[in-house]
Scaffold this active site. Structure first.
Site, PDB file in Angstrom:
ATOM      1  CG  ASN A  95      -8.137  -6.702  -1.021  1.00 48.70           C
ATOM      2  OD1 ASN A  95      -7.087  -7.130  -1.494  1.00 48.70           O
ATOM      3  ND2 ASN A  95      -8.996  -7.515  -0.454  1.00 48.70           N
ATOM      4  CG  HIS A 192       2.792   5.600  -4.577  1.00 47.23           C
ATOM      5  ND1 HIS A 192       2.451   5.292  -5.873  1.00 47.23           N
ATOM      6  CD2 HIS A 192       1.734   5.203  -3.820  1.00 47.23           C
ATOM      7  CE1 HIS A 192       1.234   4.762  -5.897  1.00 47.23           C
ATOM      8  NE2 HIS A 192       0.777   4.696  -4.672  1.00 47.23           N
TER       9      HIS A 192
HETATM   10  C1  HEM Z   1      -2.514   7.800  -8.638  1.00 48.76           C
HETATM   11  C2  HEM Z   1      -3.129   6.648  -8.627  1.00 48.76           C
HETATM   12  C3  HEM Z   1      -2.676   5.510  -7.761  1.00 48.76           C
HETATM   13  C4  HEM Z   1      -2.435   4.238  -8.176  1.00 48.76           C
HETATM   14  C5  HEM Z   1      -2.598   3.699  -9.579  1.00 48.76           C
HETATM   15  C6  HEM Z   1      -1.978   3.502  -7.016  1.00 48.76           C
HETATM   16  C7  HEM Z   1      -1.653   2.160  -7.014  1.00 48.76           C
HETATM   17  C8  HEM Z   1      -0.985   1.517  -6.002  1.00 48.76           C
HETATM   18  C9  HEM Z   1      -0.490   0.173  -6.084  1.00 48.76           C
HETATM   19  C10 HEM Z   1      -0.678  -0.777  -7.262  1.00 48.76           C
HETATM   20  C11 HEM Z   1       0.170  -0.083  -4.937  1.00 48.76           C
HETATM   21  C12 HEM Z   1       0.915  -1.355  -4.561  1.00 48.76           C
HETATM   22  C13 HEM Z   1       0.002  -2.440  -4.065  1.00 48.76           C
HETATM   23  C14 HEM Z   1       0.799  -3.698  -3.902  1.00 48.76           C
HETATM   24  O1  HEM Z   1       1.393  -4.143  -4.882  1.00 48.76           O
HETATM   25  O2  HEM Z   1       0.821  -4.226  -2.781  1.00 48.76           O
HETATM   26  C15 HEM Z   1       0.085   1.089  -4.111  1.00 48.76           C
HETATM   27  C16 HEM Z   1       0.625   1.209  -2.859  1.00 48.76           C
HETATM   28  C17 HEM Z   1       0.464   2.322  -2.062  1.00 48.76           C
HETATM   29  N1  HEM Z   1      -0.352   3.407  -2.334  1.00 48.76           N
HETATM   30 FE1  HEM Z   1      -1.093   3.889  -4.145  1.00 48.76          FE
HETATM   31  N2  HEM Z   1      -1.942   4.323  -5.938  1.00 48.76           N
HETATM   32  C18 HEM Z   1      -2.380   5.559  -6.332  1.00 48.76           C
HETATM   33  C19 HEM Z   1      -2.562   6.654  -5.517  1.00 48.76           C
HETATM   34  C20 HEM Z   1      -2.347   6.659  -4.162  1.00 48.76           C
HETATM   35  C21 HEM Z   1      -2.782   7.707  -3.263  1.00 48.76           C
HETATM   36  C22 HEM Z   1      -3.581   8.934  -3.676  1.00 48.76           C
HETATM   37  C23 HEM Z   1      -2.364   7.353  -2.014  1.00 48.76           C
HETATM   38  C24 HEM Z   1      -2.544   8.051  -0.706  1.00 48.76           C
HETATM   39  C25 HEM Z   1      -2.771   9.339  -0.574  1.00 48.76           C
HETATM   40  C26 HEM Z   1      -1.633   6.097  -2.147  1.00 48.76           C
HETATM   41  C27 HEM Z   1      -0.975   5.446  -1.127  1.00 48.76           C
HETATM   42  C28 HEM Z   1      -0.273   4.270  -1.273  1.00 48.76           C
HETATM   43  C29 HEM Z   1       0.674   3.749  -0.294  1.00 48.76           C
HETATM   44  C30 HEM Z   1       1.098   4.435   0.994  1.00 48.76           C
HETATM   45  C31 HEM Z   1       1.115   2.512  -0.777  1.00 48.76           C
HETATM   46  C32 HEM Z   1       2.082   1.540  -0.087  1.00 48.76           C
HETATM   47  C33 HEM Z   1       1.290   0.579   0.783  1.00 48.76           C
HETATM   48  C34 HEM Z   1       2.144  -0.371   1.646  1.00 48.76           C
HETATM   49  O3  HEM Z   1       3.368  -0.361   1.548  1.00 48.76           O
HETATM   50  O4  HEM Z   1       1.538  -1.108   2.421  1.00 48.76           O
HETATM   51  N3  HEM Z   1      -1.684   5.695  -3.445  1.00 48.76           N
HETATM   52  N4  HEM Z   1      -0.634   2.051  -4.789  1.00 48.76           N
HETATM   53  C1  LIG Z   2      -8.494  -9.086  -0.294  1.00 48.14           C
HETATM   54  O1  LIG Z   2      -9.260  -9.840  -1.190  1.00 48.14           O
HETATM   55  C2  LIG Z   2      -8.824 -11.171  -1.351  1.00 48.14           C
HETATM   56  C3  LIG Z   2      -9.709 -11.816  -2.417  1.00 48.14           C
HETATM   57  O2  LIG Z   2      -9.615 -11.105  -3.610  1.00 48.14           O
HETATM   58  C4  LIG Z   2      -8.918 -11.902   0.006  1.00 48.14           C
HETATM   59  O3  LIG Z   2      -8.437 -13.223  -0.123  1.00 48.14           O
HETATM   60  C5  LIG Z   2      -8.085 -11.140   1.044  1.00 48.14           C
HETATM   61  O4  LIG Z   2      -8.241 -11.720   2.318  1.00 48.14           O
HETATM   62  C6  LIG Z   2      -8.522  -9.675   1.102  1.00 48.14           C
HETATM   63  N1  LIG Z   2      -7.637  -8.939   1.983  1.00 48.14           N
HETATM   64  C7  LIG Z   2      -8.040  -8.336   3.099  1.00 48.14           C
HETATM   65  C8  LIG Z   2      -7.009  -7.564   3.842  1.00 48.14           C
HETATM   66  O5  LIG Z   2      -9.188  -8.372   3.490  1.00 48.14           O
END
Ligand code: HEM
Ligand SMILES: *[C@@H]1O[C@H](CO)[C@@H](O)[C@H](O)[C@H]1NC(C)=O
Ligand SMILES: *[C@@H]1O[C@H](CO)[C@@H](O)[C@H](O)[C@H]1NC(C)=O
Length: 316
Positions: A95, A192
């Site tokens: 999450n 992304h």
């Molecule tokens: C292909 C496999 C995918 C992987 C491994 C993946 C993984 C991730 C990870 C690790 C993050 C960053 C989380 C963080 O560090 O806070 C992220 C962010 C995000 N993902 Fe993915 N994702 C995938 C596919 C998708 C898909 C299919 C969608 C939507 C259709 C999506 C939408 C987003 C968006 C919009 C963010 C940015 C969220 C923000 O800035 O609050 N992702 N994703």
């Molecule tokens: C996501 O999970 C962590 C624990 O793994 C929790 O502390 C956090 O509040 C959760 N985030 C949300 C948006 O619920």
């Protein structure tokens, strides 16, 4: 004459409402036209004004929809809070940094005032993601509605989310298991183009050994971000709040943030798609919107398999 006109209008509205049914899952276009005609306008206004004050929420809403649909189907289960004897999806490490729950609550509250018990939380999440894409300059498209809210939300289910350490073959495999082609997987990864990743999601690429699929200047950029700690944010592309094709151009420069992003440029099957989308944004938009509609239909609940929650954070 007047009556005939009235009937004509009525009949064509009915045709609209009953047209475009989606399989046997009870969803249709314009599902709320009769039972809550203001649902879509209210949702659009609320989401739009929230995005005007915080444009970074667009990314959060798109990601929330993905996580909701991927685990147990698009059933609003991502919104449920843990209870005394159940750890919910929300509390999984997967999450990480999900946001926007307050906005979903705001929309729900207004829709409950307007037409109590009609609009599901699952539909609110799906429609909010669609609005977020359109608002940030991405494709404008319609999605079928009529999803019901699920009653299950379990932390252990979230281990099925794709990991940022997956390579292209693994991504092709796990998306394939859910019925998506390699091309659709690349299109969806194009989400992304919005938002950021935290250092904790990519820091493994920066040391022993340093990930060779990454441009060396870009690895310095990522290291600099990580000097701010695990929660420091790195935008996926140079326009974090704009939905565009820059994400794919970044992959061509070996400046993808996650390993799972850059790997799409390393596999012959997906590299061709990346190159097409980098060159042709219209093609990316079209494939993205089609893949999003498909994703929004994953394991939707109908009839008694679901409910319309009164509070998106609790089952009724
Ligand atoms: C292909 C496999 C995918 C992987 C491994 C993946 C993984 C991730 C990870 C690790 C993050 C960053 C989380 C963080 O560090 O806070 C992220 C962010 C995000 N993902 Fe993915 N994702 C995938 C596919 C998708 C898909 C299919 C969608 C939507 C259709 C999506 C939408 C987003 C968006 C919009 C963010 C940015 C969220 C923000 O800035 O609050 N992702 N994703
Ligand atoms: C996501 O999970 C962590 C624990 O793994 C929790 O502390 C956090 O509040 C959760 N985030 C949300 C948006 O619920
Ligand atoms: C992708 O990852 C899987 C599982 O770790 C591995 O078996 C496979 O060899 C990898 N493929 C490539 C091309 O690196």
């Amino acid at each position: 004459m007047a009556l005939a006109n009235f009937l004509g209008v009525f009949l064509s509205m009915e045709l609209i409402a009953s047209g475009h049914r989606f399989g046997a899952n009870g969803l249709s276009m314009n599902y709320y036209v009769f039972n809550c005609p203001l649902a879509e306008p209210i949702l659009r206004n609320t989401v739009t004004s929230a995005l005007q004050s915080d444009p970074t929420l667009a990314a959060a809403l798109v990601r929330m929809h993905f996580h909701d649909c991927w685990i147990q189907g698009c059933d609003g289960s991502i919104l449920l809070e843990s209870t005394k004897d159940n750890k919910a999806e929300k509390d999984s490490p997967g999450n990480l940094s999900l946001r926007g729950f307050k906005l979903i609550d705001d929309v729900k509250e207004q829709l409950e005032n307007q037409c109590p018990g009609v609009v599901s939380c699952a539909d609110i999440v799906a429609m909010a993601a669609r609005e977020a894409v359109a608002w940030s300059g991405g494709p404008v498209y319609d999605i079928p509605t009529g999803r019901k809210d699920g009653r299950r939300s379990k932390i252990e289910d979230t281990f099925n989310l794709p990991f940022p350490t997956f390579n292209a073959s693994e991504l092709i495999r796990v998306f394939g298991q859910r019925g998506f082609s390699a091309q659709e997987m690349v299109a969806l990864s194009g989400a992304h183009t919005l938002g950021v990743a935290r250092c904790s999601s990519f820091k493994n690429r920066l040391s022993n050994p340093i990930d060779p699929t990454m441009d060396s200047d870009f690895s310095r950029t990522l290291s600099k971000t990580c000097s701010g700690g695990d929660n420091a944010e790195q935008p996926f592309d140079i326009t974090r709040n704009n939905f565009d094709g820059f994400y794919f151009q970044a992959l061509q420069r070996k400046a993808g943030v996650l390993f799972s992003d850059q790997t799409l440029y390393g596999n012959p099957k997906t590299k061709a798609v990346v190159n097409n989308y980098a060159l042709n944004q219209a093609m990316f938009f079209l494939d993205f919107q089609q893949a999003m509609v498909k994703m929004s239909l994953l394991d939707v609940k109908e009839g008694s398999k679901g409910e319309v929650r009164a509070d998106c954070r609790k089952i009724n």
